[in-house]
Design a protein around this motif. Sequence first.
Motif, PDB file in Angstrom:
ATOM      1  N   ALA A  42       0.833  -1.206   0.000  1.00 42.15           N
ATOM      2  CA  ALA A  42       0.000   0.000   0.000  1.00 42.15           C
ATOM      3  C   ALA A  42       0.865   1.252   0.000  1.00 42.15           C
ATOM      4  O   ALA A  42       0.548   2.240  -0.667  1.00 42.15           O
ATOM      5  CB  ALA A  42      -0.929  -0.005   1.209  1.00 42.15           C
ATOM      6  N   ALA A  45       2.193   1.551  -3.635  1.00 47.86           N
ATOM      7  CA  ALA A  45       1.210   1.254  -4.681  1.00 47.86           C
ATOM      8  C   ALA A  45       1.398   2.122  -5.924  1.00 47.86           C
ATOM      9  O   ALA A  45       1.145   1.671  -7.045  1.00 47.86           O
ATOM     10  CB  ALA A  45      -0.205   1.414  -4.141  1.00 47.86           C
ATOM     11  N   HIS A  50       2.038  -4.816  -5.430  1.00 52.78           N
ATOM     12  CA  HIS A  50       0.803  -5.513  -5.052  1.00 52.78           C
ATOM     13  C   HIS A  50       1.169  -6.623  -4.066  1.00 52.78           C
ATOM     14  O   HIS A  50       2.161  -7.329  -4.281  1.00 52.78           O
ATOM     15  CB  HIS A  50       0.129  -6.106  -6.294  1.00 52.78           C
ATOM     16  CG  HIS A  50      -1.241  -6.608  -6.021  1.00 52.78           C
ATOM     17  ND1 HIS A  50      -1.473  -7.871  -5.538  1.00 52.78           N
ATOM     18  CD2 HIS A  50      -2.445  -6.009  -6.116  1.00 52.78           C
ATOM     19  CE1 HIS A  50      -2.760  -8.036  -5.371  1.00 52.78           C
ATOM     20  NE2 HIS A  50      -3.379  -6.919  -5.708  1.00 52.78           N
TER      21      HIS A  50
END
Length: 62
Positions: A42, A45, A50
Amino acid sequence: MPTLRLVEPNGYSVPGGLRTVTPDRETQARADLKALAVEHAAQWADFGYHPNDYRILTDTPA
């Protein structure tokens, strides 16, 4: 005791992603590392990271 290591998609170890475990704690340690992969992905990202692209490697002592 084996050591579990979380590796990001480019092959680098994720900071905080190293766990030395006993066999009875391995399942929980793997779950913790998967959660760390989600957090790390995250954060990165914007660069296409991922969580499914992360790997958990097992280093066993000789």
